[in-house]
Design a protein around this motif. Structure first.
Motif, PDB file in Angstrom:
ATOM      1  N   ARG A  39     -25.631  19.544 -42.091  1.00  0.00           N
ATOM      2  CA  ARG A  39     -24.658  18.550 -41.621  1.00  0.00           C
ATOM      3  C   ARG A  39     -23.269  18.850 -42.184  1.00  0.00           C
ATOM      4  NH1 ARG A  39     -28.239  14.111 -42.383  1.00  0.00           N
ATOM      5  NH2 ARG A  39     -28.970  13.762 -40.302  1.00  0.00           N
ATOM      6  N   ASP A  40     -23.204  19.102 -43.489  1.00  0.00           N
ATOM      7  CA  ASP A  40     -21.921  19.390 -44.140  1.00  0.00           C
ATOM      8  C   ASP A  40     -21.285  20.653 -43.584  1.00  0.00           C
ATOM      9  OD1 ASP A  40     -22.310  17.145 -45.718  1.00  0.00           O
ATOM     10  OD2 ASP A  40     -22.913  18.275 -47.505  1.00  0.00           O
ATOM     11  N   LEU A  41     -22.089  21.697 -43.397  1.00  0.00           N
ATOM     12  CA  LEU A  41     -21.578  22.952 -42.861  1.00  0.00           C
ATOM     13  C   LEU A  41     -21.029  22.762 -41.450  1.00  0.00           C
ATOM     14  CD1 LEU A  41     -21.173  26.013 -43.073  1.00  0.00           C
ATOM     15  CD2 LEU A  41     -23.514  26.274 -42.239  1.00  0.00           C
ATOM     16  N   LYS A  42     -21.766  22.069 -40.609  1.00  0.00           N
ATOM     17  CA  LYS A  42     -21.314  21.834 -39.237  1.00  0.00           C
ATOM     18  C   LYS A  42     -20.035  21.000 -39.215  1.00  0.00           C
ATOM     19  CE  LYS A  42     -25.722  22.383 -36.899  1.00  0.00           C
ATOM     20  NZ  LYS A  42     -25.481  23.091 -35.650  1.00  0.00           N
ATOM     21  N   ALA A  43     -19.933  20.026 -40.109  1.00  0.00           N
ATOM     22  CA  ALA A  43     -18.719  19.210 -40.184  1.00  0.00           C
ATOM     23  C   ALA A  43     -17.531  20.068 -40.616  1.00  0.00           C
ATOM     24  CB  ALA A  43     -18.922  18.047 -41.146  1.00  0.00           C
ATOM     25  N   SER A  44     -17.748  20.944 -41.573  1.00  0.00           N
ATOM     26  CA  SER A  44     -16.673  21.828 -42.038  1.00  0.00           C
ATOM     27  C   SER A  44     -16.228  22.785 -40.940  1.00  0.00           C
ATOM     28  CB  SER A  44     -17.135  22.645 -43.243  1.00  0.00           C
ATOM     29  OG  SER A  44     -17.389  21.815 -44.342  1.00  0.00           O
ATOM     30  N   LEU A  45     -17.182  23.365 -40.239  1.00  0.00           N
ATOM     31  CA  LEU A  45     -16.862  24.329 -39.192  1.00  0.00           C
ATOM     32  C   LEU A  45     -16.190  23.683 -37.987  1.00  0.00           C
ATOM     33  CD1 LEU A  45     -20.041  26.579 -39.265  1.00  0.00           C
ATOM     34  CD2 LEU A  45     -17.762  27.128 -40.134  1.00  0.00           C
ATOM     35  N   SER A  46     -16.477  22.424 -37.732  1.00  0.00           N
ATOM     36  CA  SER A  46     -15.899  21.761 -36.563  1.00  0.00           C
ATOM     37  C   SER A  46     -14.383  21.634 -36.680  1.00  0.00           C
ATOM     38  CB  SER A  46     -16.541  20.394 -36.347  1.00  0.00           C
ATOM     39  OG  SER A  46     -16.131  19.496 -37.359  1.00  0.00           O
ATOM     40  N   GLY A  47     -13.858  21.687 -37.879  1.00  0.00           N
ATOM     41  CA  GLY A  47     -12.418  21.595 -38.079  1.00  0.00           C
ATOM     42  C   GLY A  47     -11.662  22.851 -37.693  1.00  0.00           C
ATOM     43  N   PHE A  48     -12.355  23.961 -37.493  1.00  0.00           N
ATOM     44  CA  PHE A  48     -11.687  25.213 -37.172  1.00  0.00           C
ATOM     45  C   PHE A  48     -11.326  25.339 -35.700  1.00  0.00           C
ATOM     46  CE2 PHE A  48     -13.750  26.529 -41.140  1.00  0.00           C
ATOM     47  CZ  PHE A  48     -12.645  27.062 -41.780  1.00  0.00           C
ATOM     48  N   GLY A  49     -12.052  24.702 -34.821  1.00  0.00           N
ATOM     49  CA  GLY A  49     -11.803  24.844 -33.393  1.00  0.00           C
ATOM     50  C   GLY A  49     -12.224  26.212 -32.894  1.00  0.00           C
ATOM     51  N   ARG A  50     -11.885  26.495 -31.664  1.00  0.00           N
ATOM     52  CA  ARG A  50     -12.241  27.793 -31.070  1.00  0.00           C
ATOM     53  C   ARG A  50     -11.059  28.749 -31.198  1.00  0.00           C
ATOM     54  NH1 ARG A  50     -16.452  28.182 -26.910  1.00  0.00           N
ATOM     55  NH2 ARG A  50     -17.738  26.362 -27.177  1.00  0.00           N
ATOM     56  N   PRO A  51     -11.350  29.995 -31.530  1.00  0.00           N
ATOM     57  CA  PRO A  51     -10.254  30.962 -31.613  1.00  0.00           C
ATOM     58  C   PRO A  51      -9.738  31.321 -30.221  1.00  0.00           C
ATOM     59  CG  PRO A  51     -12.342  32.059 -31.954  1.00  0.00           C
ATOM     60  CD  PRO A  51     -12.626  30.579 -31.868  1.00  0.00           C
ATOM     61  N   GLU A  52      -8.451  31.608 -30.150  1.00  0.00           N
ATOM     62  CA  GLU A  52      -7.881  32.049 -28.876  1.00  0.00           C
ATOM     63  C   GLU A  52      -8.042  33.554 -28.771  1.00  0.00           C
ATOM     64  OE1 GLU A  52      -4.055  30.645 -27.731  1.00  0.00           O
ATOM     65  OE2 GLU A  52      -4.336  28.782 -28.838  1.00  0.00           O
ATOM     66  N   VAL A  53      -8.460  34.003 -27.593  1.00  0.00           N
ATOM     67  CA  VAL A  53      -8.623  35.427 -27.345  1.00  0.00           C
ATOM     68  C   VAL A  53      -7.388  35.900 -26.589  1.00  0.00           C
ATOM     69  CG1 VAL A  53     -10.033  37.187 -26.209  1.00  0.00           C
ATOM     70  CG2 VAL A  53     -11.121  35.170 -27.251  1.00  0.00           C
ATOM     71  N   PRO A  54      -6.675  36.892 -27.142  1.00  0.00           N
ATOM     72  CA  PRO A  54      -5.502  37.405 -26.419  1.00  0.00           C
ATOM     73  C   PRO A  54      -5.896  37.916 -25.040  1.00  0.00           C
ATOM     74  CG  PRO A  54      -5.614  38.280 -28.648  1.00  0.00           C
ATOM     75  CD  PRO A  54      -6.902  37.556 -28.397  1.00  0.00           C
ATOM     76  N   ARG A  55      -5.051  37.662 -24.051  1.00  0.00           N
ATOM     77  CA  ARG A  55      -5.343  38.057 -22.673  1.00  0.00           C
ATOM     78  C   ARG A  55      -5.536  39.563 -22.517  1.00  0.00           C
ATOM     79  NH1 ARG A  55      -4.718  34.296 -18.637  1.00  0.00           N
ATOM     80  NH2 ARG A  55      -3.845  32.330 -19.324  1.00  0.00           N
ATOM     81  N   ASP A  56      -4.828  40.349 -23.278  1.00  0.00           N
ATOM     82  CA  ASP A  56      -4.925  41.797 -23.117  1.00  0.00           C
ATOM     83  C   ASP A  56      -6.237  42.378 -23.645  1.00  0.00           C
ATOM     84  OD1 ASP A  56      -4.275  41.311 -25.758  1.00  0.00           O
ATOM     85  OD2 ASP A  56      -2.907  43.012 -25.919  1.00  0.00           O
ATOM     86  N   THR A  57      -7.072  41.568 -24.311  1.00  0.00           N
ATOM     87  CA  THR A  57      -8.361  42.063 -24.787  1.00  0.00           C
ATOM     88  C   THR A  57      -9.481  41.772 -23.807  1.00  0.00           C
ATOM     89  OG1 THR A  57      -8.819  40.041 -26.029  1.00  0.00           O
ATOM     90  CG2 THR A  57      -7.732  41.830 -27.212  1.00  0.00           C
ATOM     91  N   VAL A  58      -9.208  40.971 -22.806  1.00  0.00           N
ATOM     92  CA  VAL A  58     -10.221  40.617 -21.806  1.00  0.00           C
ATOM     93  C   VAL A  58     -10.160  41.628 -20.675  1.00  0.00           C
ATOM     94  CG1 VAL A  58     -11.017  38.852 -20.209  1.00  0.00           C
ATOM     95  CG2 VAL A  58     -10.032  38.190 -22.403  1.00  0.00           C
ATOM     96  N   HIS A  59     -11.304  42.173 -20.310  1.00  0.00           N
ATOM     97  CA  HIS A  59     -11.344  43.188 -19.241  1.00  0.00           C
ATOM     98  C   HIS A  59     -11.710  42.567 -17.942  1.00  0.00           C
ATOM     99  CE1 HIS A  59     -10.880  46.540 -21.989  1.00  0.00           C
ATOM    100  NE2 HIS A  59     -11.662  45.873 -22.813  1.00  0.00           N
TER     101      HIS A  59
END
Length: 64
Positions: free
Chosen positions: A44-64
């Motif tokens: 529970r604690d780990l999931k709560a801590s990780l939820s604060g990070f959000g999703r990383p943005e992937v630069p458009r030029d790395t997507v094929h």
């Protein structure tokens, strides 16, 4: 039920993704097992801590 039979369900338990029957099995076990209670609290604690990070943005030029 043995700890080893339920340990794989703890993350789903915390995420509320178990059936009612599975939730009841986990709850009954947690009442009598302080070691597994600590494990569930840590998940529970780990999931709560990780939820604060959000999703990383992937630069458009790395997507094929």
């Amino acid at each position: 039920m043995k700890c080893s039979e339920l340990q794989g369900k703890y993350s789903a338990y915390v995420d509320r993704r178990l059936s009612e029957a599975e939730v009841e099995l986990v709850r009954v076990h947690l009442v009598s097992c302080p070691v597994c209670r600590i494990e569930v609290d840590e998940i529970r604690d780990l999931k709560a801590s990780l939820s604060g990070f959000g999703r990383p943005e992937v630069p458009r030029d790395t997507v094929h």
